[in-house]
Design a protein around this motif. Structure first.
Motif, PDB file in Angstrom:
ATOM      1  N   THR A 162       1.019  -1.057  -0.179  1.00 20.38           N
ATOM      2  CA  THR A 162      -0.089  -0.169  -0.368  1.00 20.38           C
ATOM      3  C   THR A 162       0.730   1.219  -0.364  1.00 20.38           C
ATOM      4  OG1 THR A 162      -1.680  -0.813   1.140  1.00 20.38           O
ATOM      5  CG2 THR A 162      -1.708   0.928   0.997  1.00 20.38           C
ATOM      6  N   ASP A 163       2.103   1.883   0.409  1.00 11.73           N
ATOM      7  CA  ASP A 163       2.915   2.682   0.960  1.00 11.73           C
ATOM      8  C   ASP A 163       3.327   2.624  -0.595  1.00 11.73           C
ATOM      9  OD1 ASP A 163       2.141   2.314   3.428  1.00 11.73           O
ATOM     10  OD2 ASP A 163       3.155   1.607   4.598  1.00 11.73           O
ATOM     11  N   ALA A 164       3.746   1.668  -1.349  1.00 10.70           N
ATOM     12  CA  ALA A 164       4.899   1.194  -2.352  1.00 10.70           C
ATOM     13  C   ALA A 164       3.538   2.254  -3.656  1.00 10.70           C
ATOM     14  CB  ALA A 164       4.616   0.544  -3.201  1.00 10.70           C
ATOM     15  N   VAL A 165       2.541   2.261  -3.581  1.00 11.52           N
ATOM     16  CA  VAL A 165       1.903   2.873  -4.113  1.00 11.52           C
ATOM     17  C   VAL A 165       1.599   4.460  -4.377  1.00 11.52           C
ATOM     18  CG1 VAL A 165      -0.835   3.211  -5.099  1.00 11.52           C
ATOM     19  CG2 VAL A 165      -0.299   0.326  -4.784  1.00 11.52           C
ATOM     20  N   ARG A 166       1.368   4.631  -3.131  1.00 12.20           N
ATOM     21  CA  ARG A 166       0.899   5.517  -2.355  1.00 12.20           C
ATOM     22  C   ARG A 166       2.530   7.144  -2.914  1.00 12.20           C
ATOM     23  NH1 ARG A 166      -0.664   3.822   2.907  1.00 12.20           N
ATOM     24  NH2 ARG A 166      -3.120   3.907   2.255  1.00 12.20           N
ATOM     25  N   THR A 167       3.807   5.755  -2.919  1.00  9.64           N
ATOM     26  CA  THR A 167       5.440   6.153  -2.685  1.00  9.64           C
ATOM     27  C   THR A 167       5.244   6.504  -4.016  1.00  9.64           C
ATOM     28  OG1 THR A 167       5.995   5.788  -1.083  1.00  9.64           O
ATOM     29  CG2 THR A 167       7.519   6.186  -3.052  1.00  9.64           C
ATOM     30  N   VAL A 168       4.881   5.592  -5.629  1.00 13.61           N
ATOM     31  CA  VAL A 168       4.491   5.988  -6.944  1.00 13.61           C
ATOM     32  C   VAL A 168       4.012   6.700  -6.897  1.00 13.61           C
ATOM     33  CG1 VAL A 168       4.059   4.345  -8.723  1.00 13.61           C
ATOM     34  CG2 VAL A 168       5.955   3.501  -7.483  1.00 13.61           C
ATOM     35  N   ALA A 169       2.964   7.672  -6.740  1.00  7.34           N
ATOM     36  CA  ALA A 169       1.842   7.930  -7.044  1.00  7.34           C
ATOM     37  C   ALA A 169       2.668   9.640  -6.928  1.00  7.34           C
ATOM     38  CB  ALA A 169       0.572   8.046  -6.227  1.00  7.34           C
ATOM     39  N   LYS A 170       3.435   9.743  -5.920  1.00  3.70           N
ATOM     40  CA  LYS A 170       3.701  10.666  -6.060  1.00  3.70           C
ATOM     41  C   LYS A 170       4.670  11.210  -5.835  1.00  3.70           C
ATOM     42  CE  LYS A 170       5.136  13.586  -1.840  1.00  3.70           C
ATOM     43  NZ  LYS A 170       5.422  13.320   0.275  1.00  3.70           N
ATOM     44  N   GLU A 171       5.909  10.092  -6.594  1.00  5.82           N
ATOM     45  CA  GLU A 171       7.094  10.151  -7.675  1.00  5.82           C
ATOM     46  C   GLU A 171       6.761  10.833  -8.719  1.00  5.82           C
ATOM     47  OE1 GLU A 171       9.576   6.382  -6.612  1.00  5.82           O
ATOM     48  OE2 GLU A 171      10.100   7.746  -4.920  1.00  5.82           O
ATOM     49  N   LYS A 172       5.456  10.142  -9.187  1.00  6.33           N
ATOM     50  CA  LYS A 172       5.405  10.226 -10.811  1.00  6.33           C
ATOM     51  C   LYS A 172       3.723  11.269 -10.888  1.00  6.33           C
ATOM     52  CE  LYS A 172       7.319   6.402 -13.087  1.00  6.33           C
ATOM     53  NZ  LYS A 172       8.283   6.698 -13.902  1.00  6.33           N
ATOM     54  N   GLN A 173       3.467  11.972  -9.862  1.00  7.64           N
ATOM     55  CA  GLN A 173       2.725  12.797  -9.701  1.00  7.64           C
ATOM     56  C   GLN A 173       1.406  12.566 -10.641  1.00  7.64           C
ATOM     57  OE1 GLN A 173       4.760  16.388 -11.682  1.00  7.64           O
ATOM     58  NE2 GLN A 173       5.502  16.982  -9.503  1.00  7.64           N
ATOM     59  N   VAL A 174       0.853  11.383 -10.111  1.00  7.98           N
ATOM     60  CA  VAL A 174      -0.049   9.931 -10.332  1.00  7.98           C
ATOM     61  C   VAL A 174      -1.598  10.615  -9.461  1.00  7.98           C
ATOM     62  CG1 VAL A 174      -1.308   8.450 -11.830  1.00  7.98           C
ATOM     63  CG2 VAL A 174       1.131   8.866 -12.460  1.00  7.98           C
ATOM     64  N   LEU A 175      -2.827  10.201 -10.068  1.00 11.37           N
ATOM     65  CA  LEU A 175      -3.617  10.440  -9.166  1.00 11.37           C
ATOM     66  C   LEU A 175      -4.011   9.912  -8.671  1.00 11.37           C
ATOM     67  CD1 LEU A 175      -6.083  12.276  -7.986  1.00 11.37           C
ATOM     68  CD2 LEU A 175      -7.675  10.580 -10.420  1.00 11.37           C
ATOM     69  N   LEU A 176      -4.156   9.347  -7.145  1.00 13.70           N
ATOM     70  CA  LEU A 176      -4.542   8.424  -6.071  1.00 13.70           C
ATOM     71  C   LEU A 176      -5.360   7.797  -6.136  1.00 13.70           C
ATOM     72  CD1 LEU A 176      -3.025   6.108  -4.335  1.00 13.70           C
ATOM     73  CD2 LEU A 176      -1.939   7.531  -3.064  1.00 13.70           C
ATOM     74  N   ILE A 177      -6.619   6.990  -5.761  1.00  9.85           N
ATOM     75  CA  ILE A 177      -7.309   6.576  -5.430  1.00  9.85           C
ATOM     76  C   ILE A 177      -6.822   6.037  -4.154  1.00  9.85           C
ATOM     77  CG2 ILE A 177      -9.861   6.373  -5.434  1.00  9.85           C
ATOM     78  CD1 ILE A 177     -10.215   7.422  -7.655  1.00  9.85           C
ATOM     79  N   ASP A 178      -6.861   6.766  -2.876  1.00 11.29           N
ATOM     80  CA  ASP A 178      -6.617   5.791  -1.531  1.00 11.29           C
ATOM     81  C   ASP A 178      -7.969   5.003  -1.002  1.00 11.29           C
ATOM     82  OD1 ASP A 178      -5.290   4.227   0.681  1.00 11.29           O
ATOM     83  OD2 ASP A 178      -4.273   6.225   1.061  1.00 11.29           O
ATOM     84  N   LEU A 179      -8.138   3.538  -2.185  1.00 10.45           N
ATOM     85  CA  LEU A 179      -8.989   2.187  -1.640  1.00 10.45           C
ATOM     86  C   LEU A 179      -8.889   1.657  -0.478  1.00 10.45           C
ATOM     87  CD1 LEU A 179     -11.554   2.569  -3.130  1.00 10.45           C
ATOM     88  CD2 LEU A 179     -10.628   0.944  -4.519  1.00 10.45           C
ATOM     89  N   ASN A 180      -7.023   1.753   0.103  1.00  9.67           N
ATOM     90  CA  ASN A 180      -6.810   0.766   0.650  1.00  9.67           C
ATOM     91  C   ASN A 180      -7.146   1.673   2.551  1.00  9.67           C
ATOM     92  OD1 ASN A 180      -5.308   0.012   3.335  1.00  9.67           O
ATOM     93  ND2 ASN A 180      -5.368  -1.826   1.906  1.00  9.67           N
ATOM     94  N   LYS A 181      -8.038   2.980   2.139  1.00 12.29           N
ATOM     95  CA  LYS A 181      -7.726   3.756   3.690  1.00 12.29           C
ATOM     96  C   LYS A 181      -9.521   4.002   3.057  1.00 12.29           C
ATOM     97  CE  LYS A 181      -7.017   7.748   5.388  1.00 12.29           C
ATOM     98  NZ  LYS A 181      -6.940   9.726   5.246  1.00 12.29           N
TER      99      LYS A 181
END
Length: 554
Positions: A162-181
């Motif tokens: 889960t943390d990895a997805v958030r990190t990639v989204a931030k690094e790549k400046q991609v929209l993230l929908i935090d479905l886990n949360k």
């Protein structure tokens, strides 16, 4: 020289025209695992992926291509060639929803990706290749599993993924929908026991697909998948402006392909709370032929139907008046209807209501008794007695509808206004209306700005005849085809009815609109009289009902 100049100008114009981007409705592609994937309906399988339910929150013009598959990870989805099939179809402006994680955690080499290395790299590749064609990637953290700690708190089963997805989204400046949360919040709200209602927890012997039953804490049932899909829709509405106008929120969805809460319309109606006065219950009905006899009882007030397609969302049945019921008795005209509306404040939009029994006598498509009923952009298909406006105290409004039939195919006691509708005759020597307006009622049927059409070679069709002596029917500024009889109106062999009916026209046009040959007991309204025929005057009543300002979708 003329031809050469013309060619140069034509080529220049074409180039200029083609240089502008043609607006294109995007496609939403979904890539991911079983929690997102479409599921088989075989054997009544109750499992659904949230991506399977997501189209029920979109306007019909948006297409969802769900390529998510059971058991896939960021590694196996690519290595098995599934991503390549998506990549080849991507176009500028499309969206790719990416949700992996459940299977990347698995130990087998075909699927496993290390959370801090390969998993991040794989997600990055999907993002980069999506952007390369001008499409838009959206990352989703994986939904939670239903695993509670002894103290009742939810256990984290995805950890670093889960943390990895958030990190990639931030690094790549991609929209993230935090479905886990988001899904964690949902499960915590339900708690350890009630959260089973969201997952595939079933007893043995209920579904043929699961004869031994199942207790599955990873995969969602219909209710759970719909709730997750709704969360996604709400997040998109807030975060993706281009898609926000295409997000719609309905209380229930009916779909034959398993993407809704229910498979039948009647099931959705039965789920509506009785006498719900504080809100309107909206039911979205996806494309399909729903062969069922449907009843909206009086207790199901404030209900709206919204069809996905005017011509492809079809409620149909095939009863008719002389058909025998289980007791060997004729069903009667009233008993023949495909759809009964008894509840007040019903709205239907963008769908077809049909009686498919054919030319067998009286066979009603829709029977409307409830007050303040609205039909917009709907079709009513049948032969004799297609639309039964039943109750004397019912007010009804039809806008942009198509109504077809042969004899008396709009009939009954109600007060009804038809705005910009097409009234289509399928047989010669027919009658459009058979009003049964009660004595003392100011209005019966009013057709305003409607088109009267007919099948080829149909002729000698009358505007109406009196089912009851005080029938009242008006055609205001309507376009009438050549099939309309010059006499216009028929007395149904009831000479006395000529004294009590009120049949009138105002500014009829078209080949059938020449009023010089009309029967002497009909009326051509004056400007002053026509000015009084307003929607508010006809339908307003003591509650000042005004249907044109009432909508369906929340």
């Amino acid at each position: 020289m003329k031809n050469t100049s013309y060619y140069i100008l034509f080529t220049l114009f074409t180039c200029i025209f083609c240089s502008f981007d043609v607006e294109r409705i995007p496609v939403i592609y979904m890539i991911g695992d079983s929690t997102m994937a479409d599921k088989s309906l075989s054997g009544g399988n109750p499992e659904r992926g949230w991506g399977q339910m997501f189209p029920g929150f979109l306007t019909p013009d948006i297409h969802v291509d769900n390529r998510a598959l059971n058991g896939r990870s960021t590694r196996s989805f690519r290595n098995e060639g599934h991503w390549e099939l998506v990549r080849k179809k991507l176009r500028k402006g499309d969206y790719v929803f990416i949700q992996f994680g459940h299977n990347d955690q698995k130990a087998d080499t075909a699927r496993h990706s290390d959370a801090e290395t390969d998993y991040k790299i794989n997600l990055g590749k999907y993002i980069d290749e999506t952007r390369k064609v001008g499409a838009i990637p959206v990352l989703f953290t994986p939904i939670v599993r239903r695993k509670f700690n002894p103290n009742g708190t939810l256990a984290d089963t995805h950890g670093k993924y889960t943390d990895a997805v958030r990190t990639v989204a931030k690094e790549k400046q991609v929209l993230l929908i935090d479905l886990n949360k988001m899904s964690a919040g949902l499960l915590e709200k339900y708690g350890p026991e009630k959260s089973t209602f969201l997952f595939v927890w079933v007893e043995p012997g209920i579904y043929a697909a699961l004869p031994k039953g199942k207790q599955d804490n990873t995969h969602l049932n219909v209710r759970g998948a719909r709730l997750i899909a709704r969360m996604v829709a709400e997040a998109i509405k807030e975060t993706i402006p281009a898609l926000a106008p295409h997000i719609v929120m309905y209380d229930y969805v009916v779909a034959k392909d398993g993407s809704g809460d229910f498979f039948t319309i009647q099931e959705a109606i039965d789920a509506v709370p009785d006498f719900r006065k504080k809100g309107r219950t909206t039911i979205y009905i996806r494309e399909g032929v729903y062969k069922e006899k449907v009843i909206l009882p009086e207790s199901k007030i404030n209900v709206s139907f919204m069809g996905e397609s005017r011509t492809k969302t079809i409620l149909t049945y095939d009863d008719y008046a002389s058909k025998m019921n289980v007791f060997g008795e004729e069903m009667s005209t009233s008993g023949s209807a495909s759809f009964y509306v008894y509840a007040p404040d019903f709205i239907a939009e963008n769908m077809t209501f049909e009686n498919s029994s054919g030319p067998v006598g009286q066979a009603v498509a829709v029977f409307v008794s409830g007050d303040r009923s609205i039909f917009r952009n709907c079709r009513f298909l049948g032969f004799q007695d297609t639309l039964y406006t039943y109750d004397k105290d019912s007010r009804q409004y039809y806008e942009g509808c198509y109504i077809e039939g042969t004899v008396d195919f709009i009939f009954g006691k109600s007060t009804a206004w038809f705005e910009n509708c097409t009234i289509h005759s399928k047989r010669s020597e027919g009658y459009l209306t058979a009003a049964a307006t009660p004595a003392g009622k100011a209005y019966g049927y009013v057709f305003h700005n409607c088109r009267l059409t007919a099948d080829h070679s149909v002729e000698n069709v009358y505007l109406g005849r009196p089912w009851r002596p005080f029938a009242r029917t008006l055609f205001i500024e309507c376009d009438m085809g050549s099939h309309i009889s010059p006499e216009g109106w028929h007395n149904w062999r009831k000479p006395d009815a000529e004294k009590t009916t009120f049949y009138g026209e105002y500014k009829s046009r078209g080949e059938g609109g020449n009023c010089e040959g009309r029967v002497s007991w009909s009326h051509q309204l004056t400007n002053k009289e026509a000015d009084q025929i307003t929607l508010r005057n006809v339908l307003g009543g003591n509650d000042e009902w005004y249907p044109q300002i009432i909508g369906t979708v929340k």
